[in-house]
Write an enzyme that holds these catalytic residues in place. Structure first.
Site, PDB file in Angstrom:
ATOM      1  N   GLU A 132       0.840  -1.207   0.000  1.00 55.83           N
ATOM      2  CA  GLU A 132       0.000   0.000   0.000  1.00 55.83           C
ATOM      3  C   GLU A 132       0.868   1.246   0.000  1.00 55.83           C
ATOM      4  O   GLU A 132       0.558   2.238  -0.658  1.00 55.83           O
ATOM      5  CB  GLU A 132      -0.909   0.019   1.241  1.00 55.83           C
ATOM      6  CG  GLU A 132      -2.037  -0.974   1.213  1.00 55.83           C
ATOM      7  CD  GLU A 132      -3.046  -0.660   0.136  1.00 55.83           C
ATOM      8  OE1 GLU A 132      -2.752  -1.005  -1.031  1.00 55.83           O
ATOM      9  OE2 GLU A 132      -4.105  -0.100   0.431  1.00 55.83           O
ATOM     10  N   THR A 185      -5.774   7.485  -4.578  1.00 57.76           N
ATOM     11  CA  THR A 185      -5.753   7.557  -3.110  1.00 57.76           C
ATOM     12  C   THR A 185      -4.712   8.562  -2.615  1.00 57.76           C
ATOM     13  O   THR A 185      -4.938   9.312  -1.675  1.00 57.76           O
ATOM     14  CB  THR A 185      -5.462   6.158  -2.527  1.00 57.76           C
ATOM     15  OG1 THR A 185      -6.525   5.303  -2.925  1.00 57.76           O
ATOM     16  CG2 THR A 185      -5.384   6.181  -1.015  1.00 57.76           C
TER      17      THR A 185
HETATM   18  N1  HSE Z   1      -8.269   4.745   4.706  1.00 58.48           N
HETATM   19  C1  HSE Z   1      -7.769   4.970   3.382  1.00 58.48           C
HETATM   20  C2  HSE Z   1      -8.127   6.371   2.933  1.00 58.48           C
HETATM   21  C3  HSE Z   1      -8.359   3.954   2.448  1.00 58.48           C
HETATM   22  O1  HSE Z   1      -9.279   6.772   3.162  1.00 58.48           O
HETATM   23  O2  HSE Z   1      -7.293   7.064   2.381  1.00 58.48           O
HETATM   24  C4  HSE Z   1      -7.909   4.090   1.020  1.00 58.48           C
HETATM   25  O3  HSE Z   1      -8.719   3.255   0.208  1.00 58.48           O
END
Ligand code: HSE
Length: 310
Positions: A132, A185
């Protein structure tokens, strides 16, 4: 050691509205597949990627699947092992559905199973978090943990890592719609404020506690009134076309809840059964079509299983 293996790993809905970076659950579809074959020479290579429209790197150091498999092999002292990987993307990239984690988890589960499972699923989580980090600059676990463990998951703490599987009402169905606009993201994380007001924090932790209590008590009403986000959704929802109208549409179509899936742009709702979830998806997609925005829709129960060998 077996010669080859094919693994499916599921998409995930992270945050679950109020639990930024600490809550997530897995769904049955969509998801990604990895085929891993043993090769004579040591090292990890990517043989082919399908379904990504050429967007993902084939370079083994840069691809999240191969990089996390390499990291895993180094950690368990098995750098003598050689594997080549085929990644079949069966879900959209940059969708907020844990696309990179589904791929990474499929790869890690494949190598661990090929080697007769020296590590538990829980122990694989930090390796998936590295993936990630490579994919979006942050090693959060709210996609990878539910993708690996299945079900509904709480990351109680990141340091030390403390992951807890939560119960959930089995009858719940999830309706997901991905409006076809790209929200990486990495960018969606940059826009969030790093400081919060105490009064907002009070609302947020009340809601997280309420949602977790609702899950334990299988109290859908309590879950519904707790799934509110005063910290992240107000900022990120501007990236999602007609977000408030979509919420209205979902609730009118019978949704129990409505929110952003992960960092978006996918949105999701819980529904009381499968038919209701299909209806919500249909209504949301119709609204987006009216705005000339293409979309993909998914209906699924919560996936209690996580990755599986095909
Ligand atoms: N918790 C993370 C965010 C998840 O909201 O950035 C990314 O899919």
């Amino acid at each position: 050691m077996k010669e080859s293996i094919q693994v499916f790993a599921p998409a995930t809905v992270a945050n679950v509205v109020c639990g930024f970076d600490v809550l997530g659950f897995a769904v049955n579809a969509p998801g990604d597949e990895v085929i891993m074959r043993r090769k004579e020479t040591p090292g990890v290579s990517i043989k082919k990627i399908t379904g990504d429209e050429g967007r993902l790197p084939l370079d083994a150091e840069k691809n999240t699947v191969s990089a996390s498999v390499q990291h895993y092999l180094r950690h368990i002292g098995r750098e003598d092992v050689g594997v080549e990987i085929e990644l079949h993307k069966k879900m959209p990239i940059g969708s907020g559905l844990g696309s990179s984690s589904a791929s990474t988890v499929a790869g890690l589960f494949a190598i661990n199973t090929l080697l007769n499972s020296p590590l538990s699923r829980q122990e694989l989580v930090p390796f998936a978090m590295k993936g990630e980090e490579l994919a979006c600059g942050s090693g959060h676990a709210d996609n990878v943990a539910p993708a690996l463990l299945g079900g509904f998951v709480l990351i109680r703490s990141y340091d030390p890592l403390d992951i807890i599987k939560l119960p959930y009402p089995e009858s719940l169905y999830c309706a997901i719609v991905f409006p076809e606009v790209d929200v990486p993201t990495r960018d969606a994380r940059r826009m969030i404020r790093s400081k919060v007001l105490l009064k907002d924090a009070v609302v947020q932790w009340g809601n997280v506690a309420g949602l977790v209590t609702g899950l334990f008590m299988k109290d859908i009403e309590l879950m519904a009134r707790s799934m509110k986000d005063v910290l992240v959704e107000p900022v990120r929802s501007i990236l999602i076309p007609d977000f408030e109208k979509l919420r209205e549409t979902a609730l009118k179509a019978g949704a129990i809840t409505f929110g952003i899936s992960g960092s978006g742009p996918s949105v999701f709702s819980f529904a009381k059964d499968e038919a209701a979830a299909h209806h919500i998806v249909e209504m949301l997609q119709a609204h987006l079509s009216g705005m000339k925005i293409g979309s993909l829709g998914y209906v699924s129960a919560i996936n209690g299983e996580g990755p599986k060998v095909l």
